[in-house]
Enzyme design. Structure first.
Site, short mmCIF file in Angstrom:
data_model
loop_
_atom_site.label_atom_id
_atom_site.label_comp_id
_atom_site.label_asym_id
_atom_site.label_seq_id
_atom_site.Cartn_x
_atom_site.Cartn_y
_atom_site.Cartn_z
N SER A 49 34.29 -33.54 11.37
CA SER A 49 33.34 -32.50 11.81
C SER A 49 33.88 -31.08 11.61
O SER A 49 33.11 -30.15 11.37
CB SER A 49 32.99 -32.73 13.28
OG SER A 49 34.16 -32.75 14.07
N CYS A 79 28.77 -40.54 13.97
CA CYS A 79 30.17 -40.18 14.21
C CYS A 79 30.38 -38.66 14.08
O CYS A 79 29.94 -37.93 14.95
CB CYS A 79 31.08 -41.00 13.29
SG CYS A 79 32.75 -41.14 13.94
N ARG A 136 37.89 -43.33 14.99
CA ARG A 136 38.17 -42.03 15.62
C ARG A 136 36.86 -41.44 16.15
O ARG A 136 36.52 -40.29 15.90
CB ARG A 136 38.86 -41.09 14.63
CG ARG A 136 40.25 -41.56 14.23
CD ARG A 136 40.97 -40.57 13.34
NE ARG A 136 40.21 -40.24 12.15
CZ ARG A 136 39.68 -39.06 11.88
NH1 ARG A 136 39.83 -38.06 12.72
NH2 ARG A 136 39.01 -38.87 10.78
N HIS A 175 29.46 -46.30 13.18
CA HIS A 175 29.12 -46.13 11.76
C HIS A 175 28.20 -47.24 11.27
O HIS A 175 28.68 -48.19 10.63
CB HIS A 175 30.39 -46.18 10.91
CG HIS A 175 31.25 -44.96 11.00
ND1 HIS A 175 31.04 -43.84 10.25
CD2 HIS A 175 32.32 -44.70 11.77
CE1 HIS A 175 31.95 -42.93 10.53
NE2 HIS A 175 32.74 -43.43 11.46
N GLU A 177 26.40 -47.25 8.80
CA GLU A 177 26.40 -47.23 7.33
C GLU A 177 27.54 -48.05 6.73
O GLU A 177 27.57 -48.28 5.53
CB GLU A 177 26.43 -45.78 6.81
CG GLU A 177 27.76 -45.05 6.97
CD GLU A 177 28.01 -44.52 8.38
OE1 GLU A 177 27.29 -44.91 9.32
OE2 GLU A 177 28.95 -43.72 8.55
N1 GLN Z 1 37.08 -37.63 14.57
C1 GLN Z 1 36.22 -37.17 13.51
C2 GLN Z 1 35.75 -35.75 13.77
O1 GLN Z 1 36.12 -35.15 14.70
C3 GLN Z 1 35.02 -38.06 13.35
C4 GLN Z 1 35.44 -39.40 12.80
C5 GLN Z 1 34.42 -40.07 11.94
O2 GLN Z 1 33.36 -39.52 11.57
N2 GLN Z 1 34.75 -41.26 11.57
O3 GLN Z 1 34.99 -35.24 13.00
#
Ligand code: GLN
Length: 197
Positions: A49, A79, A136, A175, A177
């Site tokens: 992100s 995510c 994550r 996810h 996808e």
């Molecule tokens: N931890 C990631 C973030 O902060 C997101 C992880 C993911 O999209 N698999 O963007």
């Protein structure tokens, strides 16, 4: 239906494109403001992100997307995409921003470091069980009254939402996808078709 966009600046773009195409949808990869012309909704993929928020600025997409989303343009964020749609982001980088379309507070990497990635079955309201791949993943730690919770997961410390919707904005901690299950994308497309009717 017109084309559905997938934000293609960074992240697992190809997997979303494949899932949507498997559902019979015409897909447009969105990299510039011009690419938004004629798309009826947008998927914001998983990835990182902090990088995505930076690339949304440099591509010139932040402003046009913000006004579209504020105006009710259908979006699905998975995510990192959920982080981009959240009202508030904890443990973000100082220069990180988000669209604020869904009244949730998310904690980045909120499922812990050692067990940062895991897979678990997720019950989606009215749609059966789907495989939940968490990498994550952001944890939704606060959700407002207008947020519809479509699925939750108890990671040992109480149930937290993992699939939410506020109006035409959808957010998913995991996810969909990355598996062959098309339930979440299907729900989003059904809502999108409904909105266009
Ligand atoms: N931890 C990631 C973030 O902060 C997101 C992880 C993911 O999209 N698999 O963007």
């Amino acid at each position: 239906m017109r084309a559905v966009g997938v934000l293609a600046l960074q992240g697992d773009v190809r997997e979303h494109v494949t899932t949507l195409e498997n559902l019979g949808v015409t897909v447009r990869r969105v990299r510039t403001p011009g690419d938004l012309n004629g798309v009826s909704g947008l998927v914001i993929p998983g990835g990182e992100s902090t990088t995505m928020s930076r690339l949304l600025m440099t591509s010139g997409l932040r402003e046009p997307l913000q006004s579209l989303i504020t105006g009710g343009f259908p979006v699905l964020g998975t995510c990192a995409g959920l982080i981009m749609l959240a009202r508030e982001v904890l443990d973000g980088r100082a220069d990180q921003w988000s669209f604020g379309a869904i009244d949730v507070t998310v904690r980045r990497n909120g499922y812990g470091r050692q067990i940062a990635s895991f897979e678990t079955p997720i019950d989606v309201l009215g749609s059966g069980t789907v495989p939940g791949v968490f990498i994550r993943a952001p944890r939704i730690v606060r959700w407002g009254e207008e947020v519809v919770v479509l699925a939750s997961h108890d990671h040992g410390d109480g149930a937290h939402p993992v699939l939410v919707r506020q109006g035409s904005a959808w957010g998913c901690s995991f996810h969909p996808e990355l598996t062959s299950d098309v339930t979440v994308h299907g729900l989003f497309l059904d809502a999108l078709a409904e909105a266009l009717r």
